[in-house]
Scaffold this motif. Sequence first.
Motif, short mmCIF file in Angstrom:
data_model
loop_
_atom_site.label_atom_id
_atom_site.label_comp_id
_atom_site.label_asym_id
_atom_site.label_seq_id
_atom_site.Cartn_x
_atom_site.Cartn_y
_atom_site.Cartn_z
N LEU A 1 0.77 -1.10 -0.06
CA LEU A 1 0.11 0.06 -0.06
C LEU A 1 0.91 1.29 -0.15
N LEU A 2 2.05 1.10 0.43
CA LEU A 2 2.90 2.38 0.82
C LEU A 2 3.91 2.40 -0.68
N ALA A 3 3.84 1.63 -1.45
CA ALA A 3 4.37 1.80 -2.62
C ALA A 3 3.89 2.66 -3.41
N PRO A 4 4.77 3.20 -4.58
CA PRO A 4 4.03 4.21 -5.49
C PRO A 4 2.74 3.85 -5.88
N ASN A 5 1.69 4.78 -5.79
CA ASN A 5 0.28 4.63 -6.20
C ASN A 5 -0.19 3.05 -5.72
N GLY A 6 0.24 2.64 -4.31
CA GLY A 6 0.06 1.50 -3.70
C GLY A 6 -1.47 1.47 -3.68
N ALA B 1 -8.15 -2.02 -1.88
CA ALA B 1 -8.04 -0.92 -1.14
C ALA B 1 -8.10 0.21 -2.07
N ARG B 2 -8.26 0.05 -2.99
CA ARG B 2 -8.44 1.20 -3.92
C ARG B 2 -9.68 2.06 -3.45
N ILE B 3 -9.49 3.29 -3.53
CA ILE B 3 -10.60 4.11 -2.81
C ILE B 3 -11.39 4.71 -4.30
N ALA B 4 -12.86 4.75 -4.17
CA ALA B 4 -13.47 5.16 -5.30
C ALA B 4 -13.59 6.63 -5.34
N VAL B 5 -13.79 7.35 -6.31
CA VAL B 5 -14.00 8.75 -6.25
C VAL B 5 -15.59 8.93 -5.36
N PRO B 6 -15.23 9.63 -4.39
CA PRO B 6 -16.71 9.97 -3.47
C PRO B 6 -17.87 10.41 -4.60
N GLN B 7 -19.02 10.28 -4.10
CA GLN B 7 -20.24 10.80 -4.91
C GLN B 7 -20.10 12.37 -4.71
N ALA B 8 -19.54 13.00 -3.96
CA ALA B 8 -19.36 14.40 -3.91
C ALA B 8 -18.90 15.03 -5.18
N PHE B 9 -17.93 14.05 -5.80
CA PHE B 9 -17.48 14.45 -7.25
C PHE B 9 -18.30 14.05 -8.42
N GLY B 10 -19.57 13.69 -8.06
CA GLY B 10 -20.40 13.38 -9.07
C GLY B 10 -20.95 14.45 -10.06
N GLY B 11 -20.93 15.44 -9.84
CA GLY B 11 -21.30 16.66 -10.79
C GLY B 11 -22.79 16.91 -10.33
N ASN B 12 -23.54 18.02 -11.31
CA ASN B 12 -24.72 18.32 -10.83
C ASN B 12 -25.43 18.85 -12.27
N LEU C 1 -8.48 12.48 -10.24
CA LEU C 1 -9.23 12.40 -9.10
C LEU C 1 -8.82 11.39 -8.36
N ALA C 2 -9.23 10.24 -8.73
CA ALA C 2 -8.85 9.00 -8.21
C ALA C 2 -7.61 8.83 -7.70
N ILE C 3 -6.46 9.09 -8.77
CA ILE C 3 -5.19 8.86 -8.22
C ILE C 3 -4.78 9.86 -7.02
N ALA C 4 -5.42 10.87 -7.12
CA ALA C 4 -4.94 12.06 -6.07
C ALA C 4 -5.65 11.76 -4.95
N ILE C 5 -6.78 11.24 -4.81
CA ILE C 5 -7.55 10.80 -3.63
C ILE C 5 -6.89 9.64 -3.23
N ASN C 6 -6.41 8.75 -3.79
CA ASN C 6 -5.68 7.57 -3.43
C ASN C 6 -4.38 7.78 -2.80
N ARG C 7 -3.60 8.77 -3.41
CA ARG C 7 -2.43 9.20 -2.59
C ARG C 7 -2.69 9.95 -1.60
N VAL C 8 -3.71 10.61 -1.34
CA VAL C 8 -4.16 11.10 -0.08
C VAL C 8 -4.13 10.19 1.07
N ALA C 9 -4.93 8.85 0.59
CA ALA C 9 -5.09 7.99 1.62
C ALA C 9 -3.73 7.14 1.93
N GLN C 10 -2.93 7.04 0.93
CA GLN C 10 -1.49 6.53 1.03
C GLN C 10 -0.72 7.31 2.01
N ASP C 11 -0.85 8.66 1.93
CA ASP C 11 0.04 9.39 2.81
C ASP C 11 -0.48 9.38 4.27
#
Length: 224
Positions: free
Chosen positions: A52-57, A64-75, A92-102
């Motif tokens: 999980l702590l490897a690059p893009n783990g 463990a991959r985190i889906a883009v939350p519904q908040a990003f679903g648009g309107n 967005l998904a890559i960025a969110i998963n990097r946040v989780a990784q950190d």
Amino acid sequence: MERIDRRKLLGMAVLVPLAGLAACATGPGADTVEEGVRRLLTLSTERAFAQLLAPNGFYDSQVARIAVPQAFGGNGSVLGALLQSGPVRRELAIAINRVAQDAADRAAAIVIDRVRRMSLRDAVAVLRGGPTAATDLLQQAAGGAVLDAMLPEVSRGLRSDLIQMASAAIAAKTGIDYAELGQTVAGQASDGIFRAIGREEAAIRANPRATRDPVLIALLGLTR
């Protein structure tokens, strides 16, 4: 207490009673059975975090991959259409998963510490349980602490770069705030950590000889 060191654990020469797990639980081998469960959890945890702590783990993980939350679903607006486009949602998904990784980097020490301090009143039942029985017990003991440790880091991470721009715009349109979004992402990340540990536990149970650990080989061999 000295930090758990897998190399040290693997190098320990421990004699394992071969009379059966039931005898181990009540006789002189009870400590060895408990040590076996701790080794199982320690190795599973270390393997899971190494991935999980490897690059893009997180993003590359099937469990463990985190889906883009519904908040990003648009309107239905131009913003919504943009956020629904494949390339943008992937970034967005890559960025969110990097946040989780950190944030998961902070959680690793907590999980290992909980493994070391866990009360294993019925280690035999854990060894005889399902493929993720030890991980399930670990999540009960450490899940809340892991979530609490990750939440501040996740909340800070969601305020940066691409995520900041997208979520700020969405918050202005829908009223969704960072606290709610952070709770969602941190919860998914915490659950993903334990799914990753459970996957490693199941793999070790399926092939204990691959660990080259005499205690795990003997104890897990008796449960098969």
